[in-house]
Design an enzyme around this catalytic site. Structure first.
Site, mmCIF file in Angstrom:
data_model
loop_
_atom_site.group_PDB
_atom_site.id
_atom_site.type_symbol
_atom_site.label_atom_id
_atom_site.label_comp_id
_atom_site.label_asym_id
_atom_site.label_seq_id
_atom_site.Cartn_x
_atom_site.Cartn_y
_atom_site.Cartn_z
ATOM 1 N N ARG A 103 -17.454 -7.399 73.853
ATOM 2 C CA ARG A 103 -17.167 -8.270 75.016
ATOM 3 C C ARG A 103 -17.657 -7.598 76.286
ATOM 4 N NH1 ARG A 103 -12.969 -9.707 71.670
ATOM 5 N NH2 ARG A 103 -13.297 -11.828 70.918
ATOM 6 N N ASP A 144 -19.543 -9.332 68.253
ATOM 7 C CA ASP A 144 -18.655 -10.477 68.455
ATOM 8 C C ASP A 144 -19.494 -11.577 69.093
ATOM 9 O OD1 ASP A 144 -16.270 -12.123 69.136
ATOM 10 O OD2 ASP A 144 -15.190 -10.303 68.584
ATOM 11 N N HIS A 175 -16.661 -15.109 64.875
ATOM 12 C CA HIS A 175 -16.972 -14.210 66.000
ATOM 13 C C HIS A 175 -18.424 -13.748 65.910
ATOM 14 C CE1 HIS A 175 -13.086 -13.874 67.992
ATOM 15 N NE2 HIS A 175 -12.512 -13.874 66.809
ATOM 16 N N ASP A 224 -11.430 -12.383 60.967
ATOM 17 C CA ASP A 224 -10.401 -13.043 61.779
ATOM 18 C C ASP A 224 -10.900 -14.348 62.391
ATOM 19 O OD1 ASP A 224 -12.148 -11.294 63.256
ATOM 20 O OD2 ASP A 224 -10.966 -11.721 65.028
ATOM 21 N N GLU A 225 -9.945 -15.185 62.730
ATOM 22 C CA GLU A 225 -10.154 -16.366 63.561
ATOM 23 C C GLU A 225 -11.395 -17.169 63.167
ATOM 24 O OE1 GLU A 225 -7.889 -15.115 67.633
ATOM 25 O OE2 GLU A 225 -9.933 -14.345 67.432
HETATM 26 C C1 TNX Z 1 -7.470 -11.827 69.191
HETATM 27 S S1 TNX Z 1 -7.210 -9.683 67.123
HETATM 28 C C2 TNX Z 1 -8.676 -11.452 68.610
HETATM 29 C C3 TNX Z 1 -9.742 -10.923 69.476
HETATM 30 C C4 TNX Z 1 -9.395 -10.981 70.930
HETATM 31 C C5 TNX Z 1 -7.956 -10.558 71.137
HETATM 32 C C6 TNX Z 1 -7.557 -10.494 72.578
HETATM 33 C C7 TNX Z 1 -8.275 -10.437 66.515
HETATM 34 C C8 TNX Z 1 -8.499 -10.046 65.159
HETATM 35 N N1 TNX Z 1 -8.903 -11.374 67.249
HETATM 36 O O1 TNX Z 1 -10.947 -11.608 69.201
HETATM 37 O O2 TNX Z 1 -10.258 -10.155 71.622
HETATM 38 O O3 TNX Z 1 -7.115 -11.448 70.447
HETATM 39 O O4 TNX Z 1 -6.330 -9.872 72.747
#
Ligand code: TNX
Length: 557
Positions: A148, A177, A249, A312-313
């Site tokens: 970032r 990311d 990401h 993640d995510e």
């Molecule tokens: C969640 S933690 C995310 C990150 C962000 C963060 C900000 C995680 C595995 N994913 O992509 O930067 O929150 O606090």
């Protein structure tokens, strides 16, 4: 002078003062005792701040430093430091233990030992003592998000020094990311040409839309830089754990290599705002192959026993919408896209295993199911998911947003510079119990450590990184080393001693009282906004984790 013993951070298992003093002088020599051949070089290097010749001798003489390696005596990372007037002994379980012994010794000297150079004539006198010590956890980490906001190599090296100062042994580098790819590739030069920079960056808090700064941002580590970072860390008993976050990401990677995406003919850009984006790598074998190639290239220069693959995510919409991906899922007999997410990560982890490397994942990967049993799970969405993963037999590193996300505010104070939300106070970090009584013994046996996260959406440069990281990292280090909550913040003498060491090392930490005038958020682009309240964040993440497919969670064979 003996009271320095009481100021050590992290607190050692046992320490007692002895009578007399030992002084390092021009005549102090280093001697390799039993088993220690290679480690005397390391100890000499670690003692280079003394600016003394420290010649190596075959047998101890008056005033020698004698290094002995004995894994049986103190465990793999343990050590004993025995300081007597005529001789200083370091008995360590490994070269790591010897490094920690020197770090302890340095804390026992005046603060000037943490400066890059001491005034001529500095007297390096130590009060005699005996310290016996070993860590309670194996994984004592800090994660730096260099995607970032890029962190120049010099700052990464400096952070490694600060980790070593705190006996932390893992530097997790989040190298890719949506907002930037930070790794030079020999095979795919377009990665650094196209994916390592963005034209500008969002201003203000991500939850609002307040335009952008109009300033390009970028940077990457060359292959030689990565090799240097790895070698520098290794000399300081720190293992670098590189992360390539896949399949989500991944906007930056896709901006350079759109053919890896899940949208046929899709165009991608390096993102300039924060959040979770729909762009996913395709889980097809051809893409797995390219990711594996990138991992292979990375491991050539930055060999590590662990690689983090993210996971993640990942909103799975782009996979759902792609008939070829649907057909592939069916061909593998997988019931849903979450299972394909686990399966993709599993295939990559298998390839890593072929190179002798263990995969690490954020806990959503565990939530999707099907991981290799030797995968390490970083449980960020709270304690329940940590328990579940540990109960399923995975080794778990505790990385809960509260209280290990140090990108969150240090305090609920409108003078704080802009952060994502919070707060996560120093006392909260210190209160973290790595192995809580609420976990079963079997679950706790699988908790291998704790790690602090420094996500960098709101950490644009190294000065602010210092401010967010310290002194909260000090508390985390004590929790990690001792395996228990720490009372350090309530011990004024120990706090004062450690802050003076940080001052000497040039660390711009957040003072315990108020931020310094120039550390405040002010009224401009970095002005305080309350952001995401901690209670809401933790509740939302717990709920998310509770939705994980309960059948998929056992490790697959
Ligand atoms: C969640 S933690 C995310 C990150 C962000 C963060 C900000 C995680 C595995 N994913 O992509 O930067 O929150 O606090």
């Amino acid at each position: 002078m003996t009271d320095r013993l009481a100021t050590l951070l992290p607190r050692p298992r046992s320490a007692r003062g002895l009578t007399g003093t030992f002084t390092f002088t021009e005549r102090t020599s280093i001697v390799a005792g039993p088993g220690a051949d290679g480690s005397t070089d390391l100890v000499r290097r670690a003692l280079s701040f003394l600016r003394l010749p420290l010649p190596q001798r075959g047998t101890p003489e008056l005033g020698s430093v004698v290094v002995t390696l004995d894994p049986a005596a103190h465990g793999p990372e343990g050590y004993q430091l025995l300081v007597r007037p005529d001789r200083l002994d370091i008995v360590a379980g490994s070269t790591a233990g010897a490094t920690y012994a020197v770090s302890t010794l340095r804390q026992l000297l005046p603060e000037v030992a943490w400066r890059a150079a001491a005034a001529r004539g500095t007297v390096w006198e130590l009060a005699c003592c005996e310290v016996t010590d070993a860590p309670a956890t194996d994984w004592r980490g800090v994660m730096l998000d260099v995607s970032r906001h890029f962190l120049p190599k010099r700052e990464v090296l400096r952070m490694i020094d600060l980790l070593a100062m705190h006996k932390l042994n893992r530097l997790h580098l989040h190298l890719a990311d949506d907002q930037g790819w930070r790794i030079e590739s020999a095979r795919y030069p377009q990665l650094t040409e196209l994916a390592s920079h963005r034209p500008h960056t969002a201003l203000g808090h991500g939850a609002e839309h307040s335009g952008h700064d109009g300033t390009p941002h970028g940077g990457y580590y060359t292959r030689a830089d990565l090799a240097e970072i790895g070698a520098y860390a290794q000399e300081r008993a720190v293992t670098v754990v590189p992360e390539l976050d896949v399949p989500g990401h991944a906007s930056a990677l896709l901006a350079a290599l759109p053919e890896l995406g899940s949208v046929p003919g899709g165009k991608y850009e390096v993102q300039t705002t924060w959040g979770v984006f729909p762009n996913l790598l395709s889980p097809l074998p051809a893409v797995e192959q390219v990711v594996d190639e990138l991992l292979g290239e990375l491991l050539e220069v930055l060999p590590s026993p662990f690689v983090h693959l993210g996971g993640d995510e990942c909103p799975l919409g782009q996979w759902e919408d792609n008939p070829e991906i649907q057909a592939y899922r069916e061909s593998r007999g997988l019931p849903n896209m979450a299972a394909l997410h686990g399966d993709f990560l599993r295939r990559l982890a298998d390839r890593l295993a072929g190179r002798g490397v263990r995969a690490v994942f954020w806990d959503e990967a565990f939530g999707s199911g099907g991981l290799r049993p030797d995968s390490i799970v970083m449980a960020w969405r709270g304690d329940e998911v940590a328990r579940k993963a540990a109960a399923a037999g995975f080794q778990v590193v505790r990385t809960p947003v509260f209280p290990t996300y140090l990108d969150y505010y240090s305090d609920d104070d409108p003078r704080e510079p802009l952060a994502i939300g919070g707060p996560v106070r120093l006392a909260d970090v210190a209160a973290l119990d790595p192995r809580p009584a609420a976990f079963t013994e079997a679950e706790n046996a699988n908790v291998i450590g704790v790690q602090a996260q420094l996500w960098s959406e709101y950490l644009p440069h190294a000065r602010l990184l210092d401010y967010r990281a310290f002194p909260r990292v000090c508390a985390l280090a004590e929790v990690a080393w001792t395996g228990a909550p720490s009372t350090w913040p309530e011990e004024p003498e120990r706090v004062r001693a450690q802050l003076s060491r940080l001052d000497a090392a040039g660390v711009e930490y957040r003072p315990l009282g108020d931020p310094k005038p120039w550390q405040r958020g002010g009224t401009g682009a970095r002005a305080f906004r309350s952001g995401y309240p901690m209670a809401e964040v933790t509740r939302a993440l717990d709920e998310l984790a509770a939705e994980d497919n309960p059948e998929g969670l056992q490790p697959s064979s």
